[in-house]
Design a protein around this motif. Structure first.
Motif, mmCIF file in Angstrom:
data_model
loop_
_atom_site.group_PDB
_atom_site.id
_atom_site.type_symbol
_atom_site.label_atom_id
_atom_site.label_comp_id
_atom_site.label_asym_id
_atom_site.label_seq_id
_atom_site.Cartn_x
_atom_site.Cartn_y
_atom_site.Cartn_z
ATOM 1 N N ASP A 208 0.888 -1.159 0.000
ATOM 2 C CA ASP A 208 0.000 0.000 0.000
ATOM 3 C C ASP A 208 0.926 1.210 0.000
ATOM 4 O O ASP A 208 1.384 1.660 1.056
ATOM 5 C CB ASP A 208 -0.901 -0.036 1.233
ATOM 6 C CG ASP A 208 -1.916 1.093 1.253
ATOM 7 O OD1 ASP A 208 -1.703 2.124 0.583
ATOM 8 O OD2 ASP A 208 -2.936 0.939 1.962
ATOM 9 N N ALA B 94 0.023 4.525 2.198
ATOM 10 C CA ALA B 94 0.135 4.291 3.646
ATOM 11 C C ALA B 94 1.572 4.005 4.050
ATOM 12 O O ALA B 94 1.977 4.311 5.173
ATOM 13 C CB ALA B 94 -0.770 3.143 4.068
ATOM 14 N N SER B 95 2.361 3.439 3.122
ATOM 15 C CA SER B 95 3.735 3.049 3.436
ATOM 16 C C SER B 95 4.700 4.220 3.508
ATOM 17 O O SER B 95 5.858 4.038 3.892
ATOM 18 C CB SER B 95 4.240 2.026 2.410
ATOM 19 O OG SER B 95 3.534 0.813 2.550
ATOM 20 N N ARG C 194 4.376 4.341 7.358
ATOM 21 C CA ARG C 194 4.344 3.061 8.071
ATOM 22 C C ARG C 194 4.100 1.957 7.041
ATOM 23 O O ARG C 194 3.024 1.899 6.452
ATOM 24 C CB ARG C 194 3.208 3.139 9.078
ATOM 25 C CG ARG C 194 3.034 2.001 9.991
ATOM 26 C CD ARG C 194 2.007 2.442 11.026
ATOM 27 N NE ARG C 194 1.335 1.319 11.628
ATOM 28 C CZ ARG C 194 0.285 1.433 12.412
ATOM 29 N NH1 ARG C 194 -0.231 2.606 12.683
ATOM 30 N NH2 ARG C 194 -0.262 0.382 12.942
ATOM 31 N N SER D 216 2.944 -0.871 4.814
ATOM 32 C CA SER D 216 1.634 -1.517 4.848
ATOM 33 C C SER D 216 1.446 -2.372 3.596
ATOM 34 O O SER D 216 1.892 -1.990 2.512
ATOM 35 C CB SER D 216 0.527 -0.456 4.895
ATOM 36 O OG SER D 216 0.698 0.411 5.995
ATOM 37 N N TYR E 166 -4.843 -7.299 5.841
ATOM 38 C CA TYR E 166 -4.082 -6.061 5.708
ATOM 39 C C TYR E 166 -3.037 -6.041 6.802
ATOM 40 O O TYR E 166 -3.341 -6.316 7.962
ATOM 41 C CB TYR E 166 -5.012 -4.848 5.847
ATOM 42 C CG TYR E 166 -4.372 -3.542 5.469
ATOM 43 C CD1 TYR E 166 -4.135 -3.225 4.140
ATOM 44 C CD2 TYR E 166 -3.998 -2.625 6.447
ATOM 45 C CE1 TYR E 166 -3.552 -2.022 3.791
ATOM 46 C CE2 TYR E 166 -3.422 -1.414 6.105
ATOM 47 C CZ TYR E 166 -3.201 -1.115 4.771
ATOM 48 O OH TYR E 166 -2.618 0.083 4.417
ATOM 49 N N GLN F 151 0.364 -4.060 8.717
ATOM 50 C CA GLN F 151 1.111 -2.834 8.983
ATOM 51 C C GLN F 151 2.137 -3.084 10.076
ATOM 52 O O GLN F 151 1.989 -3.994 10.885
ATOM 53 C CB GLN F 151 0.185 -1.729 9.491
ATOM 54 C CG GLN F 151 -0.671 -1.098 8.452
ATOM 55 C CD GLN F 151 -1.364 0.132 9.016
ATOM 56 O OE1 GLN F 151 -1.971 0.087 10.074
ATOM 57 N NE2 GLN F 151 -1.264 1.243 8.300
ATOM 58 N N PHE G 171 5.251 -6.826 12.185
ATOM 59 C CA PHE G 171 4.096 -6.646 11.312
ATOM 60 C C PHE G 171 2.972 -7.552 11.783
ATOM 61 O O PHE G 171 3.201 -8.718 12.086
ATOM 62 C CB PHE G 171 4.430 -7.053 9.871
ATOM 63 C CG PHE G 171 5.033 -5.964 9.059
ATOM 64 C CD1 PHE G 171 4.245 -5.194 8.229
ATOM 65 C CD2 PHE G 171 6.388 -5.711 9.121
ATOM 66 C CE1 PHE G 171 4.793 -4.186 7.475
ATOM 67 C CE2 PHE G 171 6.953 -4.709 8.367
ATOM 68 C CZ PHE G 171 6.150 -3.939 7.539
#
Length: 195
Positions: A101, A104-105, A108, A110, A121, A123, A144
């Motif tokens: 993602d 979002a990465s 953080r 993801s 999902y 993270q 994670f």
């Protein structure tokens, strides 16, 4: 190396370990089984990724000589920051996919993870470590968690140990998650983390 009969791969493991080996031309990973006492057991698979490849692909082998491929993951497109990676068995049959993602990465890391009957999902558990890792390249321990999109239950966790070499403990409490897809995601976390 742990002996896996021809054409067979464990379809679910509650726990296994991933260790990166340092080599000149390729990233190589050992996937090791967990013994009942929690210690590292024999090698289940060897993963290899060519560095600087135009299109990302990692192949997992059942033997140290890398003569018997058992599963792999490959990017659908070259040079895509939010690439989808298809995970397939030795015959090329799909096992699932994962995708970073990208948005979002930025803060953080993801990932999306999917397989038969499963959408998850993942993270980094600690947002502060996620931000610090963007600026300081130290061997931080990080964790994670992948959660089921519908129930919120943890389907997989990958925890990097605090060490100079990349070492991960992978826990898979959800029996729906095929070991091969979990192992591909665990190696992908390391191999794709800097992208």
């Amino acid at each position: 190396m742990t002996n896996i009969p021809q054409g067979e791969t464990p379809h679910h493991l509650n726990r296994f370990f991933v260790k990166q080996r340092i080599t000149m031309m390729v990233n190589r990973y050992e996937i090791r089984e967990a013994k009942p006492d929690g210690s590292e057991g024999g090698v289940i698979a060897i993963a290899q990724q060519k560095r600087m490849a135009f299109k990302e692909q990692v192949t997992f082998y059942a033997d140290e000589a890398r003569t018997r491929p058992v599963f792999s993951f490959k990017a659908r497109q070259a040079l895509d920051l939010a690439a989808v990676y298809d995970v397939t068995d030795a015959a090329g049959e799909p096992l699932g996919f994962f995708q970073k993602d990208f948005r979002a990465s930025l803060l953080r890391s993801s990932f999306h993870l999917g397989g038969p009957g499963l959408e998850a999902y993942g993270q980094e558990r600690n947002p502060a470590i996620g931000v610090i890792r963007r600026f300081i390249d130290l061997p931080f321990a990080f964790h994670f968690d992948f959660t089921d999109r519908s129930s919120g239950a943890i389907v997989m966790s990958s925890e990097r140990q605090f060490s100079l070499r990349d070492r991960y403990t992978v826990t898979v409490p959800d029996p729906r998650l095929d070991f091969r897809l979990a192992a591909a995601m665990a190696v992908g976390l390391d191999a794709l983390m800097q992208r």
